[in-house]
Design an enzyme around this catalytic site. Structure first.
Site, mmCIF file in Angstrom:
data_model
loop_
_atom_site.group_PDB
_atom_site.id
_atom_site.type_symbol
_atom_site.label_atom_id
_atom_site.label_comp_id
_atom_site.label_asym_id
_atom_site.label_seq_id
_atom_site.Cartn_x
_atom_site.Cartn_y
_atom_site.Cartn_z
ATOM 1 N N TYR A 1 33.824 3.728 11.529
ATOM 2 C CA TYR A 1 32.446 4.162 11.799
ATOM 3 C C TYR A 1 32.437 5.504 12.539
ATOM 4 O O TYR A 1 31.668 6.412 12.202
ATOM 5 C CB TYR A 1 31.739 3.091 12.634
ATOM 6 N N SER B 1 24.873 8.611 13.596
ATOM 7 C CA SER B 1 24.875 7.623 14.687
ATOM 8 C C SER B 1 25.302 8.301 15.982
ATOM 9 O O SER B 1 26.004 9.310 15.976
ATOM 10 C CB SER B 1 25.871 6.503 14.371
HETATM 11 N N1 LIG Z 1 21.285 -0.612 12.773
HETATM 12 C C1 LIG Z 1 21.732 0.170 13.750
HETATM 13 O O1 LIG Z 1 21.821 -0.218 14.936
HETATM 14 C C2 LIG Z 1 22.131 1.584 13.448
HETATM 15 C C3 LIG Z 1 22.363 2.470 14.507
HETATM 16 C C4 LIG Z 1 22.767 3.768 14.229
HETATM 17 C C5 LIG Z 1 22.939 4.158 12.915
HETATM 18 N N2 LIG Z 1 22.719 3.269 11.916
HETATM 19 C C6 LIG Z 1 22.938 3.734 10.529
HETATM 20 O O2 LIG Z 1 21.740 3.578 9.798
HETATM 21 C C7 LIG Z 1 22.040 3.299 8.440
HETATM 22 C C8 LIG Z 1 21.311 2.027 8.010
HETATM 23 O O3 LIG Z 1 21.650 0.965 8.871
HETATM 24 P P1 LIG Z 1 20.934 -0.459 8.734
HETATM 25 O O4 LIG Z 1 21.222 -1.172 9.995
HETATM 26 O O5 LIG Z 1 19.549 -0.257 8.268
HETATM 27 O O6 LIG Z 1 21.844 -1.114 7.566
HETATM 28 P P2 LIG Z 1 21.488 -2.321 6.591
HETATM 29 O O7 LIG Z 1 22.807 -2.941 6.241
HETATM 30 O O8 LIG Z 1 20.390 -3.173 7.131
HETATM 31 O O9 LIG Z 1 20.910 -1.577 5.289
HETATM 32 C C9 LIG Z 1 21.706 -0.762 4.494
HETATM 33 C C10 LIG Z 1 21.192 -0.791 3.058
HETATM 34 O O10 LIG Z 1 22.117 -0.008 2.279
HETATM 35 C C11 LIG Z 1 22.235 -0.615 1.006
HETATM 36 N N3 LIG Z 1 23.493 -0.201 0.374
HETATM 37 C C12 LIG Z 1 24.750 -0.629 0.646
HETATM 38 N N4 LIG Z 1 25.616 -0.025 -0.154
HETATM 39 C C13 LIG Z 1 24.909 0.821 -0.959
HETATM 40 C C14 LIG Z 1 25.276 1.723 -1.999
HETATM 41 N N5 LIG Z 1 26.540 1.874 -2.402
HETATM 42 N N6 LIG Z 1 24.298 2.439 -2.586
HETATM 43 C C15 LIG Z 1 22.991 2.283 -2.204
HETATM 44 N N7 LIG Z 1 22.596 1.439 -1.225
HETATM 45 C C16 LIG Z 1 23.551 0.721 -0.613
HETATM 46 C C17 LIG Z 1 22.196 -2.122 1.301
HETATM 47 O O11 LIG Z 1 21.866 -2.882 0.136
HETATM 48 C C18 LIG Z 1 21.165 -2.196 2.410
HETATM 49 O O12 LIG Z 1 19.861 -2.467 1.908
HETATM 50 C C19 LIG Z 1 23.564 3.201 8.335
HETATM 51 O O13 LIG Z 1 24.060 4.466 7.914
HETATM 52 C C20 LIG Z 1 23.970 2.917 9.754
HETATM 53 O O14 LIG Z 1 25.261 3.364 10.030
HETATM 54 C C21 LIG Z 1 22.308 1.995 12.129
#
Ligand SMILES: NC(=O)c1ccc[n+]([C@@H]2O[C@H](COP(=O)([O-])OP(=O)(O)OC[C@H]3O[C@@H](n4cnc5c(N)ncnc54)[C@H](O)[C@@H]3O)[C@@H](O)[C@H]2O)c1
Length: 262
Positions: A174, A151
């Site tokens: 985070y 991130s």
């Molecule tokens: N959404 C944003 O704005 C954003 C920005 C920067 C970085 N990120 C990073 O991107 C990644 C995904 O974010 P997102 O917004 O798609 O999240 P999200 O919550 O929509 O999806 C995450 C997925 O991970 C799965 N999950 C949770 N625990 C788990 C485990 N123990 N084993 C396997 N799967 C598991 C969940 O079931 C879910 O489907 C994260 O690492 C987040 O920090 C997101």
């Protein structure tokens, strides 16, 4: 899924998406299939992954859907076994899982020690375990590529002003998790020198997901042209990194943030 106009840069390669049911994970699955890969959809929320795959209309020749828990070594090893036997040798894995406990997201002063430790363990610990299991596997099987989703908040400290007048904050866990993940990935890249293990991080900026409108406007002020991004702004870079064109990219952190971190 529509197979017309497919770009074949990934040409039948088996790529595992962990967190495939999530906001970014779904977009990665779509892009990788579009670019010719076979995709293993893995998630802790198996029913959500199955629902997404049925909406997408995927074929079992090109995809498999399976449960995984990134905090469990046996679960990760089982994922490798099942994916390899159903879709062939594994080319790469992208980890976009987002495990956190129910108290995650509190303001700094209210974070309990136990919650801090638990969230670091679930998330950074889970990414460590996934990277370790896959790097060992790839080192023994002729190589492979691991992409960890970090991130912008692993790169710079928070811009707290963009959360003003909103119920949101940027959790301290985070910042620690994501900065740790970027360095962890560089450590592993160097550790496996000579073993054809490629490992990179991608650091997205904020992805639009109907956040509070004051936040969206304040976030936009901190960017150059676009503001909050769409998942597709990230997924094309993931596909590029898995392609032969990126074979020289190793141990790097690719920031995609419309200039937020400048
Ligand atoms: N959404 C944003 O704005 C954003 C920005 C920067 C970085 N990120 C990073 O991107 C990644 C995904 O974010 P997102 O917004 O798609 O999240 P999200 O919550 O929509 O999806 C995450 C997925 O991970 C799965 N999950 C949770 N625990 C788990 C485990 N123990 N084993 C396997 N799967 C598991 C969940 O079931 C879910 O489907 C994260 O690492 C987040 O920090 C997101």
């Amino acid at each position: 899924m529509d197979k017309q106009n497919h770009n074949q840069t990934l040409d039948g390669k088996n790529i595992i998406v962990i967190g495939a049911a999530g906001l970014l994970g779904q977009s990665f699955v779509r892009q990788l299939l579009h670019d010719g890969a076979k995709v293993t959809l893995a998630d802790h929320a198996l029913a959500a992954a199955e629902q997404f795959a049925s909406e997408l209309g995927v074929s079992s020749d090109d995809t498999m859907i399976t449960h995984v828990d990134i905090t469990n070594r046996q679960s990760l090893e089982g994922l490798i076994d099942r994916s390899r036997s159903q879709l062939g040798e594994i080319h790469g894995v992208v980890n976009t899982a987002y495990p956190r406990n129910k108290n995650y997201g509190r303001v700094f002063e209210d974070v309990e020690y136990q919650d801090f430790c638990e969230n670091i363990s679930l998330n950074l610990g889970g990414y460590f375990l996934t990277s370790q299991v896959f790097a060992k596997y790839f080192a023994r099987h002729g190589g492979g590529h691991i992409i960890n989703i970090a991130s912008i908040y692993g790169v710079i400290p928070p811009k707290f002003e963009i959360y003003r007048d909103t119920p949101m904050t940027m959790p301290v866990e985070y910042a620690v998790i994501k900065s740790g993940l970027i360095h962890l990935s560089k450590y592993i890249a160097k550790y496996y020198k000579g073993k054809k293990v490629q490992i990179n991080t991608v650091s997205p900026g904020g992805i639009f997901d109907h956040q509070h409108e004051t936040f969206v406007a304040q976030y936009q002020d901190a960017c150059l042209n676009i503001g909050m991004l769409q998942p597709e702004d990230i997924s094309q870079a993931i596909s590029f990194l898995f392609s032969p064109a990126a074979r020289g990219v190793n141990g790097q952190n690719l920031v995609i943030d419309d200039g937020f971190t400048l």
